[in-house]
Design a protein around this motif. Sequence first.
Motif, PDB file in Angstrom:
ATOM      1  N   ILE A  19      -7.426  17.566   3.352  1.00  0.00           N
ATOM      2  CA  ILE A  19      -8.549  16.682   3.689  1.00  0.00           C
ATOM      3  C   ILE A  19      -9.774  17.486   4.081  1.00  0.00           C
ATOM      4  O   ILE A  19     -10.911  17.151   3.715  1.00  0.00           O
ATOM      5  CB  ILE A  19      -8.135  15.698   4.817  1.00  0.00           C
ATOM      6  N   ARG A  20      -9.566  18.577   4.802  1.00  0.00           N
ATOM      7  CA  ARG A  20     -10.703  19.447   5.159  1.00  0.00           C
ATOM      8  C   ARG A  20     -11.339  20.047   3.905  1.00  0.00           C
ATOM      9  O   ARG A  20     -12.566  20.151   3.801  1.00  0.00           O
ATOM     10  CB  ARG A  20     -10.252  20.568   6.105  1.00  0.00           C
ATOM     11  N   TRP A  21     -10.508  20.440   2.916  1.00  0.00           N
ATOM     12  CA  TRP A  21     -11.050  20.955   1.662  1.00  0.00           C
ATOM     13  C   TRP A  21     -11.836  19.868   0.924  1.00  0.00           C
ATOM     14  O   TRP A  21     -12.880  20.128   0.350  1.00  0.00           O
ATOM     15  CB  TRP A  21      -9.915  21.440   0.760  1.00  0.00           C
ATOM     16  N   MET A  22     -11.325  18.630   0.966  1.00  0.00           N
ATOM     17  CA  MET A  22     -12.014  17.523   0.288  1.00  0.00           C
ATOM     18  C   MET A  22     -13.395  17.294   0.882  1.00  0.00           C
ATOM     19  O   MET A  22     -14.353  17.004   0.178  1.00  0.00           O
ATOM     20  CB  MET A  22     -11.156  16.241   0.393  1.00  0.00           C
ATOM     21  N   LYS A  23     -13.496  17.463   2.199  1.00  0.00           N
ATOM     22  CA  LYS A  23     -14.792  17.261   2.849  1.00  0.00           C
ATOM     23  C   LYS A  23     -15.771  18.382   2.514  1.00  0.00           C
ATOM     24  O   LYS A  23     -16.975  18.194   2.521  1.00  0.00           O
ATOM     25  CB  LYS A  23     -14.593  17.159   4.366  1.00  0.00           C
ATOM     26  N   LYS A  42      -3.992   1.445 -11.480  1.00  0.00           N
ATOM     27  CA  LYS A  42      -4.837   1.622 -12.658  1.00  0.00           C
ATOM     28  C   LYS A  42      -6.027   2.536 -12.409  1.00  0.00           C
ATOM     29  O   LYS A  42      -6.496   3.219 -13.309  1.00  0.00           O
ATOM     30  CB  LYS A  42      -5.315   0.260 -13.168  1.00  0.00           C
ATOM     31  N   SER A  43      -6.536   2.554 -11.185  1.00  0.00           N
ATOM     32  CA  SER A  43      -7.793   3.241 -10.908  1.00  0.00           C
ATOM     33  C   SER A  43      -7.734   4.739 -11.156  1.00  0.00           C
ATOM     34  O   SER A  43      -8.737   5.368 -11.473  1.00  0.00           O
ATOM     35  CB  SER A  43      -8.239   2.973  -9.466  1.00  0.00           C
ATOM     36  N   PHE A  44      -6.587   5.345 -11.026  1.00  0.00           N
ATOM     37  CA  PHE A  44      -6.499   6.802 -11.157  1.00  0.00           C
ATOM     38  C   PHE A  44      -5.922   7.246 -12.499  1.00  0.00           C
ATOM     39  O   PHE A  44      -5.953   8.436 -12.819  1.00  0.00           O
ATOM     40  CB  PHE A  44      -5.651   7.374 -10.017  1.00  0.00           C
ATOM     41  N   THR A  45      -5.416   6.323 -13.300  1.00  0.00           N
ATOM     42  CA  THR A  45      -4.662   6.674 -14.502  1.00  0.00           C
ATOM     43  C   THR A  45      -5.491   7.473 -15.498  1.00  0.00           C
ATOM     44  O   THR A  45      -5.063   8.525 -15.992  1.00  0.00           O
ATOM     45  CB  THR A  45      -4.107   5.408 -15.181  1.00  0.00           C
ATOM     46  N   LYS A  54     -10.514  12.732  -6.045  1.00  0.00           N
ATOM     47  CA  LYS A  54      -9.769  11.923  -5.067  1.00  0.00           C
ATOM     48  C   LYS A  54      -8.649  11.121  -5.727  1.00  0.00           C
ATOM     49  O   LYS A  54      -8.478   9.923  -5.472  1.00  0.00           O
ATOM     50  CB  LYS A  54     -10.722  11.005  -4.294  1.00  0.00           C
ATOM     51  N   ILE A  55      -7.889  11.790  -6.587  1.00  0.00           N
ATOM     52  CA  ILE A  55      -6.761  11.128  -7.247  1.00  0.00           C
ATOM     53  C   ILE A  55      -5.743  10.673  -6.205  1.00  0.00           C
ATOM     54  O   ILE A  55      -5.144   9.609  -6.308  1.00  0.00           O
ATOM     55  CB  ILE A  55      -6.140  12.073  -8.289  1.00  0.00           C
ATOM     56  N   ILE A  56      -5.551  11.497  -5.182  1.00  0.00           N
ATOM     57  CA  ILE A  56      -4.792  11.081  -3.993  1.00  0.00           C
ATOM     58  C   ILE A  56      -5.798  10.965  -2.858  1.00  0.00           C
ATOM     59  O   ILE A  56      -6.538  11.913  -2.567  1.00  0.00           O
ATOM     60  CB  ILE A  56      -3.701  12.102  -3.651  1.00  0.00           C
ATOM     61  N   SER A  57      -5.857   9.797  -2.215  1.00  0.00           N
ATOM     62  CA  SER A  57      -6.869   9.532  -1.193  1.00  0.00           C
ATOM     63  C   SER A  57      -6.577  10.291   0.095  1.00  0.00           C
ATOM     64  O   SER A  57      -5.466  10.803   0.296  1.00  0.00           O
ATOM     65  CB  SER A  57      -6.931   8.033  -0.896  1.00  0.00           C
ATOM     66  N   ALA A  58      -7.586  10.331   0.974  1.00  0.00           N
ATOM     67  CA  ALA A  58      -7.424  11.018   2.266  1.00  0.00           C
ATOM     68  C   ALA A  58      -6.302  10.389   3.090  1.00  0.00           C
ATOM     69  O   ALA A  58      -5.516  11.093   3.734  1.00  0.00           O
ATOM     70  CB  ALA A  58      -8.741  10.976   3.039  1.00  0.00           C
ATOM     71  N   ASP A  59      -6.207   9.051   3.079  1.00  0.00           N
ATOM     72  CA  ASP A  59      -5.145   8.374   3.830  1.00  0.00           C
ATOM     73  C   ASP A  59      -3.761   8.759   3.307  1.00  0.00           C
ATOM     74  O   ASP A  59      -2.806   8.917   4.081  1.00  0.00           O
ATOM     75  CB  ASP A  59      -5.317   6.851   3.729  1.00  0.00           C
ATOM     76  N   GLU A  60      -3.651   8.917   1.980  1.00  0.00           N
ATOM     77  CA  GLU A  60      -2.364   9.294   1.395  1.00  0.00           C
ATOM     78  C   GLU A  60      -2.017  10.748   1.707  1.00  0.00           C
ATOM     79  O   GLU A  60      -0.857  11.076   1.961  1.00  0.00           O
ATOM     80  CB  GLU A  60      -2.415   9.071  -0.122  1.00  0.00           C
ATOM     81  N   TRP A  61      -3.023  11.631   1.722  1.00  0.00           N
ATOM     82  CA  TRP A  61      -2.772  13.028   2.057  1.00  0.00           C
ATOM     83  C   TRP A  61      -2.256  13.184   3.484  1.00  0.00           C
ATOM     84  O   TRP A  61      -1.486  14.103   3.772  1.00  0.00           O
ATOM     85  CB  TRP A  61      -4.041  13.864   1.890  1.00  0.00           C
ATOM     86  N   LEU A  62      -2.659  12.283   4.387  1.00  0.00           N
ATOM     87  CA  LEU A  62      -2.231  12.378   5.788  1.00  0.00           C
ATOM     88  C   LEU A  62      -0.714  12.328   5.934  1.00  0.00           C
ATOM     89  O   LEU A  62      -0.160  12.877   6.886  1.00  0.00           O
ATOM     90  CB  LEU A  62      -2.869  11.243   6.608  1.00  0.00           C
ATOM     91  N   HIS A  63      -0.043  11.658   5.004  1.00  0.00           N
ATOM     92  CA  HIS A  63       1.416  11.510   5.084  1.00  0.00           C
ATOM     93  C   HIS A  63       2.163  12.671   4.444  1.00  0.00           C
ATOM     94  O   HIS A  63       3.396  12.720   4.515  1.00  0.00           O
ATOM     95  CB  HIS A  63       1.847  10.200   4.409  1.00  0.00           C
ATOM     96  N   ASP A  70       0.839  -1.208   0.000  1.00  0.00           N
ATOM     97  CA  ASP A  70       0.000   0.000   0.000  1.00  0.00           C
ATOM     98  C   ASP A  70       0.873   1.258   0.000  1.00  0.00           C
ATOM     99  O   ASP A  70       0.610   2.207  -0.748  1.00  0.00           O
ATOM    100  CB  ASP A  70      -0.931   0.016   1.215  1.00  0.00           C
ATOM    101  N   TYR A  71       1.905   1.262   0.857  1.00  0.00           N
ATOM    102  CA  TYR A  71       2.811   2.415   0.896  1.00  0.00           C
ATOM    103  C   TYR A  71       3.559   2.566  -0.434  1.00  0.00           C
ATOM    104  O   TYR A  71       3.782   3.687  -0.911  1.00  0.00           O
ATOM    105  CB  TYR A  71       3.814   2.271   2.038  1.00  0.00           C
ATOM    106  N   ALA A  72       3.967   1.444  -1.013  1.00  0.00           N
ATOM    107  CA  ALA A  72       4.679   1.493  -2.296  1.00  0.00           C
ATOM    108  C   ALA A  72       3.776   2.070  -3.389  1.00  0.00           C
ATOM    109  O   ALA A  72       4.214   2.922  -4.181  1.00  0.00           O
ATOM    110  CB  ALA A  72       5.147   0.092  -2.685  1.00  0.00           C
ATOM    111  N   SER A  73       2.532   1.623  -3.427  1.00  0.00           N
ATOM    112  CA  SER A  73       1.584   2.136  -4.424  1.00  0.00           C
ATOM    113  C   SER A  73       1.343   3.627  -4.226  1.00  0.00           C
ATOM    114  O   SER A  73       1.307   4.406  -5.190  1.00  0.00           O
ATOM    115  CB  SER A  73       0.253   1.371  -4.342  1.00  0.00           C
TER     116      SER A  73
END
Length: 495
Positions: free
Chosen positions: A491-495, A420-423, A474-483, A295-298
């Motif tokens: 994330i607040r803007w996404m909400k 593939k999902s975001f390409t 959501k090309i970059i997910s909320a979990d990915e933005w946290l890092h 997951d981290y590698a992706s």
Amino acid sequence: MAKNNVFNSVIILTVTMLFIKILSALYRVPYQNVLGDAGLYAYQQVYPMAAIIAVLSLNAVPSVISQFNHEYAEKVYRLLRISSLMLLILLMMFSGLIARMMGDENLSLMLRVSLLVLLPFSFVAVARGELQRRDAMQTIAISQLIDQLIRVSVILLGIYLYTMGFSVYESGAVSILGSFLGISGAWLYLRRKERINPTGSLDNKQLKQFLLLTLFYALSYLIMILWQLVDSFTVLNLLKHVGYSLHDSRELKGIYDRGASLIQMGLIVTTSFALVLIPLLAQAKRQGRHKEMNDYASSALKITIVFSSAASIGLLNLIKPFNLFLFKSDTEAGTLAVYMLAVIFVSLIIMFTAMLQITEDYRVQAFGVVSGLITKIVLNIVLITNFGILGAAIATVSGLLVYTIILYRQIILRYTLTLKSFTVRWVMTLTMMSLVLQLIVQLPFTDRLSALLVSLSGVAAGVLIVGFAMIKYKIISADEWLHLPFGERVIRWMK
């Protein structure tokens, strides 16, 4: 607590490296503005020689030493001290020959000055390695700042001396002296923090291990420098071979070298964001958490692709106004536009190299860099002969592409990636951004002020389009933005 210390160390080094990269990217602009393209050419011809030593002393060798004990470090210091002095004497003797091989005998003084970085090399490398082993990242960060501030200050002095009557080569010699004085400043600072007393020597096994690990750590930092070194020995000679005078060849090479600053700017955000995830990936690998590791590698790879392609395509579309605003002319805009694609491949190579070092796959990196460099050399010969300086840009991107493909083929064998999902959404975003930027660059710009306004308009439009797409889709997910830096705000803007 230990995890927080590691994270804080990463943040300290990331912020420091970000500042250093900004300085490294920007100093070439006033340098070219005052000394012209011939001045930038002279500096860039010699710069790779000093840069290789700097990378070894500030990054590669310390990374190797940090993995072993203090006795090992003292043995390495003795080896480096002797070998660096021998190399200094040898290269000083042949500096005239090296300058002739580059196609310009006037470079010999600059070459001799650039070699002085070998004097403080051994102490700085070992001291930084010892401090890195003890996780003293604040001290390391300060030493890097001292090095960079002195270096840039001396470069500015070289620019001033040119206005006082120095030639481009004499001013270049002063400027390249900044590398030596910068590392010497770091050496004086580190001497107060670290004591080294060389004892014994490395046995054959330790020597082989040291050389091997140093080589592979260096590859992470030397990508563009190695490609630039190839250009230093081939571009001028090939341009002269097809009929250009030395004066015209220097000018063309200097224009081509403008791309180094623009690429550096494009890499700043990409590498700073994406490499934040590497410590998390390494920790997951050590603890056997394979799903998290993948997951981290992706996520790391996705972030690299997103930021590098946005920067690269943005620079490519805005190259004409950027070129005019920063460097006073839009000459060879097509060459520089092709050169901007290097941002994507260099970013991917840096990320792939980090991921392969975690799995200790070193041989593929050597094969990749050798294959890429051979491709670069062969295509330089073929393409510059037929297409002039544009051929050098095509050869650079092609060599980096080969290197990237070789590393990627190994990455997919070692990691299970989900990309593939975001390409499709991301390609559509880049296409939309390019269309809008092409409309913007149709606005008239005939001087530096109007070029600046068009450039800023293009940057603002590109950021808005990319930012909207990244948040909306959501090309970059909320979990990915946290890092990532400022991730919670996004994330607040996404909400």
